[in-house]
Design a protein around this motif. Structure first.
Motif, short mmCIF file in Angstrom:
data_model
loop_
_atom_site.label_atom_id
_atom_site.label_comp_id
_atom_site.label_asym_id
_atom_site.label_seq_id
_atom_site.Cartn_x
_atom_site.Cartn_y
_atom_site.Cartn_z
N SER A 37 -34.89 -96.09 -13.26
CA SER A 37 -35.48 -95.21 -12.27
C SER A 37 -34.68 -95.33 -10.98
O SER A 37 -34.29 -96.43 -10.59
N ILE A 38 -34.44 -94.21 -10.35
CA ILE A 38 -33.77 -94.20 -9.05
C ILE A 38 -34.73 -93.55 -8.08
O ILE A 38 -35.21 -92.43 -8.31
N ASP A 39 -35.05 -94.28 -7.00
CA ASP A 39 -35.98 -93.73 -6.02
C ASP A 39 -35.22 -93.00 -4.93
O ASP A 39 -34.04 -93.24 -4.69
N ASN A 40 -35.89 -92.08 -4.29
CA ASN A 40 -35.34 -91.35 -3.15
C ASN A 40 -36.27 -91.60 -1.96
O ASN A 40 -37.28 -90.93 -1.80
N PRO A 41 -35.94 -92.57 -1.11
CA PRO A 41 -36.79 -92.87 0.04
C PRO A 41 -36.58 -91.91 1.21
O PRO A 41 -37.20 -92.07 2.26
N ASN A 42 -35.74 -90.92 1.04
CA ASN A 42 -35.40 -89.99 2.13
C ASN A 42 -36.40 -88.85 2.24
O ASN A 42 -37.12 -88.54 1.29
N ALA A 43 -36.38 -88.19 3.39
CA ALA A 43 -37.29 -87.07 3.67
C ALA A 43 -36.71 -85.74 3.20
O ALA A 43 -37.17 -84.69 3.62
N TYR A 44 -35.71 -85.79 2.34
CA TYR A 44 -35.07 -84.58 1.82
C TYR A 44 -34.71 -84.82 0.35
O TYR A 44 -34.54 -85.94 -0.08
N GLY A 56 -30.30 -83.00 -12.34
CA GLY A 56 -31.66 -82.98 -11.82
C GLY A 56 -31.73 -83.41 -10.37
O GLY A 56 -30.90 -84.16 -9.89
N THR A 57 -32.71 -82.88 -9.70
CA THR A 57 -32.95 -83.19 -8.30
C THR A 57 -34.10 -84.16 -8.18
O THR A 57 -35.10 -84.05 -8.89
N ILE A 58 -33.96 -85.14 -7.30
CA ILE A 58 -35.06 -86.05 -7.00
C ILE A 58 -35.69 -85.57 -5.70
O ILE A 58 -35.02 -85.48 -4.67
N ALA A 59 -36.95 -85.22 -5.74
CA ALA A 59 -37.66 -84.71 -4.56
C ALA A 59 -37.69 -85.76 -3.46
O ALA A 59 -37.53 -86.96 -3.71
N ALA A 60 -37.93 -85.31 -2.25
CA ALA A 60 -38.09 -86.23 -1.12
C ALA A 60 -39.19 -87.24 -1.46
O ALA A 60 -40.25 -86.86 -1.95
N ALA A 97 -25.44 -96.17 -7.95
CA ALA A 97 -25.58 -94.71 -8.08
C ALA A 97 -25.10 -94.07 -6.78
O ALA A 97 -25.24 -94.65 -5.70
N THR A 98 -24.53 -92.90 -6.92
CA THR A 98 -24.12 -92.11 -5.76
C THR A 98 -25.03 -90.89 -5.70
O THR A 98 -25.20 -90.20 -6.70
N LEU A 99 -25.63 -90.68 -4.54
CA LEU A 99 -26.55 -89.57 -4.35
C LEU A 99 -26.05 -88.69 -3.21
O LEU A 99 -25.38 -89.17 -2.31
N ALA A 100 -26.40 -87.43 -3.26
CA ALA A 100 -26.04 -86.50 -2.20
C ALA A 100 -27.25 -85.63 -1.87
O ALA A 100 -28.07 -85.35 -2.75
N SER A 101 -27.36 -85.24 -0.63
CA SER A 101 -28.46 -84.34 -0.27
C SER A 101 -28.32 -83.07 -1.08
O SER A 101 -27.21 -82.61 -1.37
N ASN A 102 -29.44 -82.53 -1.48
CA ASN A 102 -29.43 -81.34 -2.33
C ASN A 102 -29.76 -80.11 -1.48
O ASN A 102 -30.83 -79.54 -1.60
N ALA A 103 -28.86 -79.78 -0.59
CA ALA A 103 -29.06 -78.62 0.27
C ALA A 103 -28.80 -77.36 -0.55
O ALA A 103 -27.74 -77.20 -1.12
N SER A 104 -29.79 -76.53 -0.61
CA SER A 104 -29.60 -75.29 -1.36
C SER A 104 -30.02 -74.10 -0.57
O SER A 104 -30.57 -74.13 0.44
#
Length: 150
Positions: free
Chosen positions: A68-75, A108-112, A143-150
């Motif tokens: 599991s990879i968590d996304n602690p960010n607000a985006y 796949g995108t990980i939600a905020a 893991a490398t993550l990037a903001s998913n600006a769409s």
């Protein structure tokens, strides 16, 4: 004294109303100038944790496991890559006895403030020593993550 015709009086009266309205408009209009300000957030690093360990390993065998990879960010973020893993020394079992390859897909995108689950494949070396029996192997991953600006 000259008389003003009815038509002239109407035209002069209308012109006077327009002149007064123009003065009233000018008295109430205004404009302004200035600046606005916004701030950007900073990114917070994610954590990778085991989600399932798959089936048991044996020399030359392999198994799928999930993390599991968590996304602690607000985006929202997208995982662009997960590294290969290689086990550390475990109770006399040599480092690198168990490895995992880079997964073929990390879509796949990980939600905020959400979590994503990813499947990886681990294999045990065919010449694993007896010291590797009954051990739990931890595979360090990044893991490398990037903001998913769409």
């Amino acid at each position: 004294m000259r008389k003003i015709s009815k038509r002239s009086a109407i035209v002069l009266g209308a012109a006077g109303v327009v002149a007064v309205a123009g003065v009233a408009y000018a008295a109430w209009s205004s404009s302004g100038a200035g600046t606005g300000s916004v701030s950007s957030t900073t990114s917070v690093n994610s954590a990778i944790t085991p989600a399932s360990s798959g089936s048991v390993l044996y020399p030359g065998g392999g198994t799928d496991f999930t993390v599991s990879i968590d996304n602690p960010n607000a985006y929202p973020v997208v995982v662009t890559s997960i590294s290969a893993g290689s086990s550390n020394v475990v109770n006399g079992c040599a480092a690198g006895t168990v490895t995992s390859a880079v997964p073929a897909s990390t879509t796949g995108t990980i939600a905020a403030h959400g979590t994503g689950t990813y499947t990886l494949h681990a294999t045990m070396n065919s010449d694993a020593a007896d010291a590797c029996k009954g051990q739990t192997f931890v595979l360090p991953l990044t893991a490398t993550l990037a903001s998913n600006a769409s």
